[in-house]
Design an enzyme around this catalytic site. Sequence first.
Site, mmCIF file in Angstrom:
data_model
loop_
_atom_site.group_PDB
_atom_site.id
_atom_site.type_symbol
_atom_site.label_atom_id
_atom_site.label_comp_id
_atom_site.label_asym_id
_atom_site.label_seq_id
_atom_site.Cartn_x
_atom_site.Cartn_y
_atom_site.Cartn_z
ATOM 1 N N ARG A 78 -61.432 -15.261 7.848
ATOM 2 C CA ARG A 78 -60.038 -14.938 7.531
ATOM 3 C C ARG A 78 -59.094 -15.493 8.603
ATOM 4 O O ARG A 78 -57.992 -15.931 8.291
ATOM 5 C CB ARG A 78 -59.878 -13.419 7.354
ATOM 6 N N LYS A 123 -53.295 -13.043 7.583
ATOM 7 C CA LYS A 123 -53.048 -11.895 8.470
ATOM 8 C C LYS A 123 -52.178 -12.352 9.641
ATOM 9 O O LYS A 123 -52.639 -12.455 10.787
ATOM 10 C CB LYS A 123 -54.373 -11.289 8.938
ATOM 11 N N GLU A 127 -50.047 -4.286 -2.969
ATOM 12 C CA GLU A 127 -50.898 -3.487 -2.072
ATOM 13 C C GLU A 127 -50.104 -2.379 -1.390
ATOM 14 O O GLU A 127 -48.895 -2.266 -1.580
ATOM 15 C CB GLU A 127 -51.649 -4.367 -1.075
HETATM 16 C C1 LIG Z 1 -51.790 -6.032 4.617
HETATM 17 C C2 LIG Z 1 -53.192 -5.540 4.684
HETATM 18 N N1 LIG Z 1 -53.861 -5.378 3.535
HETATM 19 C C3 LIG Z 1 -55.154 -4.948 3.531
HETATM 20 C C4 LIG Z 1 -55.827 -4.654 4.707
HETATM 21 C C5 LIG Z 1 -57.254 -4.202 4.677
HETATM 22 O O1 LIG Z 1 -58.083 -5.262 5.054
HETATM 23 P P1 LIG Z 1 -59.510 -4.984 5.693
HETATM 24 O O2 LIG Z 1 -60.267 -4.186 4.706
HETATM 25 O O3 LIG Z 1 -60.113 -6.346 5.881
HETATM 26 O O4 LIG Z 1 -59.280 -4.248 6.951
HETATM 27 C C6 LIG Z 1 -55.154 -4.804 5.919
HETATM 28 C C7 LIG Z 1 -55.850 -4.520 7.194
HETATM 29 O O5 LIG Z 1 -56.398 -5.399 7.789
HETATM 30 C C8 LIG Z 1 -53.820 -5.258 5.916
HETATM 31 O O6 LIG Z 1 -53.153 -5.404 7.071
#
Ligand SMILES: Cc1ncc(COP(=O)(O)O)c(C=O)c1O
Length: 337
Positions: free
Chosen positions: A81, A184, A220
């Site tokens: 990622r 991210k 989300e």
């Molecule tokens: C915007 C966002 N969506 C979803 C997630 C959940 O991702 P993960 O399950 O990889 O932590 C995160 C956290 O990292 C996030 O910052």
Amino acid sequence: MNSNIDWGNLPFDYYKTKYNVRAYYRDGKWGEIEICSSEHITLHMASTALHYGQEIFEGMKAFMGKDGKVRVFRPEENAKRVQDSAKGIMMQAPPTELFLEMMEKVIRLNKEFIPPYNTGASLYLRPLLIGTGARVGVKPSDEFLFMIFVSPVGPYFKEGFSPVSMMITRQFDRAAPLGTGKFKVGGNYAASLTSMEKAHAAGYANVLYLDAKEKKYIDECGPANFFGIRDNTYITPESESILPSITNKSLFEIAQDLGYKAERRRVPLEELETFEEVGACGTAAVISPIGKIRDDDRDVEYTYDAPGKISIELYNRLLAIQTGDVEDKFNWNYLID
Ligand SMILES: Cc1ncc(COP(=O)(O)O)c(C=O)c1O
């Protein structure tokens, strides 16, 4: 093990540990891994990280197992990622091998901060990639710093699950339809702060974002993905502007392994009233069961059974895999002796 730490009462926050690890990308290549005890970075005042948002971070957890082995959950996915995010905003990412080597090193160096088995706490890892080159015109950097620091964190839910409420807003978007939502990068979080604070002030845990283009579909929930459960099916939004959550991807597979169906597709807003259970999922909490979603613009409130039966089952299974309590049949854990 550090005997001064009250493992059962750690917050989900920064905690000073002994070391962090760093590597610099200069002249077209990554340098040696540096072990550092300072919590500070010396940065050029014109660096692209400060001016043009060349910043990427990750969040992952390491757990101490009953067998004394440390398990990091799917770190190759975080490495990938970072690489995807780096491509998205013209940065150089560390190759997976370097990412994993630095991860293992920083965990070993801080082993006294790894919470013991069965405390509910874990060691949170925060990888960070920034553009360090000086630029005045808008241009990508050609020099980067990649580092990882760690922080022991407590369980998200100290006294069992506490269901959260979410607020739908049409006044703010977190990410543009063809923007950086799937990466991210820090800018996405800056873009979410005002709406998040408004949600907090109104008594909600966070914002449930709709798709930025049409406001017809679920995107989300703040810093977590969304899922709904209906008719024994785990349903989660497909969208170009959400972060591909590693927790969500894992729950999707676990649901099927437990005999449920799983669907990843666009989720129209109208579907909210049909779900039996809904939740937010991510590394920090695994699953936050959602008890209520309020759509102020339409004066509608959706309420749910929370925590629902299937959410609890999914949560327990994922956590048991992470801590090594059940067989890791998907081969997700990275083991450190
Ligand atoms: C915007 C966002 N969506 C979803 C997630 C959940 O991702 P993960 O399950 O990889 O932590 C995160 C956290 O990292 C996030 O910052």
